[in-house]
Scaffold this active site. Structure first.
Site, PDB file in Angstrom:
ATOM      1  N   HIS A 158       1.671  85.981  51.630  1.00 21.15           N
ATOM      2  CA  HIS A 158       2.328  87.203  52.099  1.00 21.15           C
ATOM      3  C   HIS A 158       1.281  88.118  52.700  1.00 21.15           C
ATOM      4  O   HIS A 158       0.214  88.325  52.135  1.00 21.15           O
ATOM      5  CB  HIS A 158       3.029  87.936  50.946  1.00 21.15           C
ATOM      6  CG  HIS A 158       3.682  89.206  51.399  1.00 21.15           C
ATOM      7  ND1 HIS A 158       4.908  89.210  52.021  1.00 21.15           N
ATOM      8  CD2 HIS A 158       3.277  90.499  51.360  1.00 21.15           C
ATOM      9  CE1 HIS A 158       5.222  90.462  52.342  1.00 21.15           C
ATOM     10  NE2 HIS A 158       4.257  91.264  51.952  1.00 21.15           N
ATOM     11  N   ASP A 181      14.941  96.836  44.483  1.00 24.63           N
ATOM     12  CA  ASP A 181      13.906  97.161  45.470  1.00 24.63           C
ATOM     13  C   ASP A 181      14.537  97.624  46.767  1.00 24.63           C
ATOM     14  O   ASP A 181      14.084  98.572  47.395  1.00 24.63           O
ATOM     15  CB  ASP A 181      13.013  95.946  45.737  1.00 24.63           C
ATOM     16  CG  ASP A 181      12.053  96.233  46.880  1.00 24.63           C
ATOM     17  OD1 ASP A 181      11.193  97.104  46.694  1.00 24.63           O
ATOM     18  OD2 ASP A 181      12.187  95.631  47.954  1.00 24.63           O
ATOM     19  N   ARG A 214      12.877 105.528  49.563  1.00 23.80           N
ATOM     20  CA  ARG A 214      11.471 105.853  49.838  1.00 23.80           C
ATOM     21  C   ARG A 214      11.265 106.078  51.329  1.00 23.80           C
ATOM     22  O   ARG A 214      10.513 106.969  51.743  1.00 23.80           O
ATOM     23  CB  ARG A 214      10.557 104.706  49.375  1.00 23.80           C
ATOM     24  CG  ARG A 214      10.429 104.622  47.844  1.00 23.80           C
ATOM     25  CD  ARG A 214       9.793 103.307  47.426  1.00 23.80           C
ATOM     26  NE  ARG A 214       8.463 103.125  47.986  1.00 23.80           N
ATOM     27  CZ  ARG A 214       7.874 101.951  48.176  1.00 23.80           C
ATOM     28  NH1 ARG A 214       8.507 100.827  47.854  1.00 23.80           N
ATOM     29  NH2 ARG A 214       6.675 101.867  48.698  1.00 23.80           N
TER      30      ARG A 214
END
Lengths: 443, 443
Positions: A82, A161, A168
């Site tokens: 990643h 998430d 966020r």
């Protein structure tokens, strides 16, 4: 327990218990804790930080808010990589087939681009017919048969998430190392992998602008992964200038196809082989149930040369063709890249002076590509898969006004002037070449 | 302009322009900026603070979100006082009629109690029939005729503050000095006053636990007031132990009536006369259009003795009686305090040891009174006007197990044990008396 007290405790810098974090996430997901309390909490985390124990607990909660893939019926090691996001970073699309050619399974769930950064999913979607919205069943089938598959984020993976990230994103609380680490890791750990290699980018085109933050993020993610049973290592790589010679979805796929056929610019090759070598090593550690050690240079070189062999023999390219076919794309594109849409217009970009390129700002190159249509300013924007930039010269090269530094590819010319200005404002030349910088900064 | 950018700017510690703050408040009031962005902003302010210019701009915006009273038809000086909240603080109810007796107009808009702190409005409502929800017309009429009036917060005054305060209250963003200062001052400046005396409490029972925070809050509010044309001074007073001899609404009104008839415990008298002297001086400065200087002791003493004369002559008491009558309360209560409801049960509270009381924690006394029913844990709770505590002894007094330190008054005995424990946990005794502390800490 009350959300108020948890916000206040974090605001005042204390460590939250697992139970407090669990209450917060569970009640938030069920709608009992409203967005306005969660956003105040997130801003408190931005300022007060989180301990490792808190970050691990939060990751676990986000992970268990959704399903975790189970590949226990596949005996081969499952390893993913990643990247924290960069400009021109197409390594996933080269590495996944390459590792599959080595019999390492890569179950990759990837993202889309935003702002100056590109996304693996957008790049793949420039291949005619290609689909990234496979069912989990198809995904698993491809991993079994071909060795890898790349799909986009699904609602089943870490829904907590997803909900938190949306909040966020609009409350200026994205740039928090524990929140970034928990967000990335909750999604990666859901892939059912045994090992993970993280590529933490640092520099002008990365989210982490300085090495200290990059190291902190790397350490936090490695810690989360290992404490949750996934053998994890992180490599810190330079993202001051774009990686490789292209920025933009279709252009980058064409560069990936060249790469899989053995033709890679030096910087891209270095990152691909280093990440690949570590993925191979991590896969060995998973198989042997061994701990991860820092590898001596000669072992890394051995892994790298095995990988180069797999490219040169055509095994990696073959895996890529199978992959495109299995995900409903036109496999002919791998042989005739012209099938991938091209932009209707091109423009050569020149610098009036001559000299060595001392700097080519990756963020500005990414912004320019976005303005040409290759990226999104807002999440809901559409991308033009054919738009982007081909870089003829990079940092360290000598340039004169006679030769273009880059070629812009585009269909919509409304922002061409702005794109050129932004791109050129990121280039600095000088009479002496810059010191050669290592692209692999730390492991 | 985007809310996101304003949140980020404040998060990163930069100063916001008046335009940015105006955009934020206006769009928030109109519902275009959601609560979750505002709460993230408020938490960013908690951590990053605000400059004086920002705090003044914010106060101005909250003030102008509602109406500002206009008393230009009354030539006498209009001066108010405001306390940042304490335990047993009944000075407003004594000072307002006292100043009115001196021909100073006091247009007071007051609040209710919450947690361990009491509220002027709750105290007044223990008088049978008393109303604090007068129309602005009645309010003005009383100020003209009697010289003062005390009403509760109305929707017309600083609605932006009301909306913001509700959000701060549930997101742990109350304890921010610029936000506290702007909230208080936006409401006080709306009263149409020419002068303001602030009583900033510091100590265990106050919001400001240490002198540095108290000074910072005092300076910020004085700065806001003076920069917006209201002659403002602040006095920092001790709130480590409850003020006076009673805590609880009806009990405090009875103490106020005694005080207005000339009988005041020393600490209460000192605070009342000091605040009153400064209110008289500020009123003179308003009349003479003079600046405010630090007063020499002998001038303060002169003002104080004038005030004592007005109490002793019965002028202040007379004003109080008129006030109760004008606000629909039973004026007989001033003459026969038994008309004010009493609790059905009393309990003497004793300390097993003997010695000097070295500490009597005001916050714990306030919490104990709340548990007896005198206060609110949550905003929507009802208060029992007859419940509370009478303090027979205070810090510095000698106590033996033979005499009660306090008497609890209550109707509901469910929390009596908890109240006693909380109250006694705040009392420390010792063999030597504590040093005498000044109640007036700074001007």
């Amino acid at each position: 327990m009350r959300a108020y007290d948890i916000i206040k405790k974090k605001r005042d810098g204390a460590e939250l218990s697992k139970e407090e974090l669990s209450f917060l996430i569970t009640e938030y997901l069920s709608g009992k804790i409203p967005d306005y309390q969660m956003s105040a909490f997130l801003m408190a985390v931005y300022f007060s930080g989180m301990t490792d124990a808190e970050t691990i607990a939060l990751t676990g909660l986000m992970l268990s808010s959704g399903s975790r893939l189970d590949f226990s019926d596949i005996s081969a090691p499952k390893v993913d990589k990643h990247s924290t996001g960069g400009v021109g970073d197409k390594t996933s699309i080269i590495l996944a087939p390459l590792m599959a050619a080595m019999n390492i399974k890569v179950p990759m769930i990837a993202g889309r681009g935003l702002g100056h950064t590109g996304g693996t999913i957008d790049k793949l979607e420039s291949i005619p017919g290609f689909r990234t919205d496979l069912s989990i069943k198809e995904f698993k089938g491809n991993i079994k048969d071909i060795g890898f598959s790349i799909i986009s984020q699904t609602d089943e993976i870490a829904p907590a998430d997803k909900k938190l990230y949306s909040l966020r994103d609009v409350t200026a609380t994205v740039e928090s190392i524990p929140l970034i680490a928990a967000s990335i890791m909750s999604k990666k750990l859901a892939e059912g992998i045994g090992g993970l290699v993280l590529d933490v980018k640092v520099g002008k085109g990365a989210f982490m602008k300085n090495i200290n933050d990059a190291r902190k993020l790397a350490r936090t993610m490695v810690n989360i992964g290992n404490s949750m049973g996934v053998k994890t290592i992180a490599i810190i790589t330079d993202m001051n200038q774009p990686l490789g010679q292209t920025v933009g979805n279709g252009l980058e796929i064409k560069e990936c196809i060249s790469a899989l056929r053995g033709k890679m610019p030096d910087d891209l090759k270095e990152v691909v082989l280093t990440l690949g070598a570590w993925m191979a090593y991590v896969a060995d550690c998973v198989t042997e149930e061994a701990g991860i050690a820092k590898l001596p240079e000669h072992v890394l070189i051995k892994y790298k040369s095995e990988l180069m062999d797999l490219i040169e023999k055509g095994d990696a390219f073959k895996k890529f063709v199978e992959f495109v076919d299995a995900q409903h794309g036109n496999p002919e594109a791998a042989f005739k890249p012209d099938i991938i849409p091209s932009a209707s217009k091109v423009k050569e970009i020149r610098i009036p002076a001559k000299g060595y390129i001392r700097e080519m700002d990756a963020e500005k190159a990414g912004m320019a590509a976005m303005l040409l249509g290759a990226g999104r300013q807002h999440k809901e924007d559409r991308v033009d898969h054919s738009a982007g930039i081909v870089l003829n010269k990079k940092t360290g090269d000598y340039i004169t006004p006679d030769e273009p530094v880059a070629i812009f590819h585009y269909n919509d010319e409304t922002k061409i002037k702005e794109a050129e200005e932004v791109f050129l404002s990121g280039i600095r030349t000088g009479e002496i070449p810059p010191d050669r910088k290592q692209i692999i900064i730390d492991v």
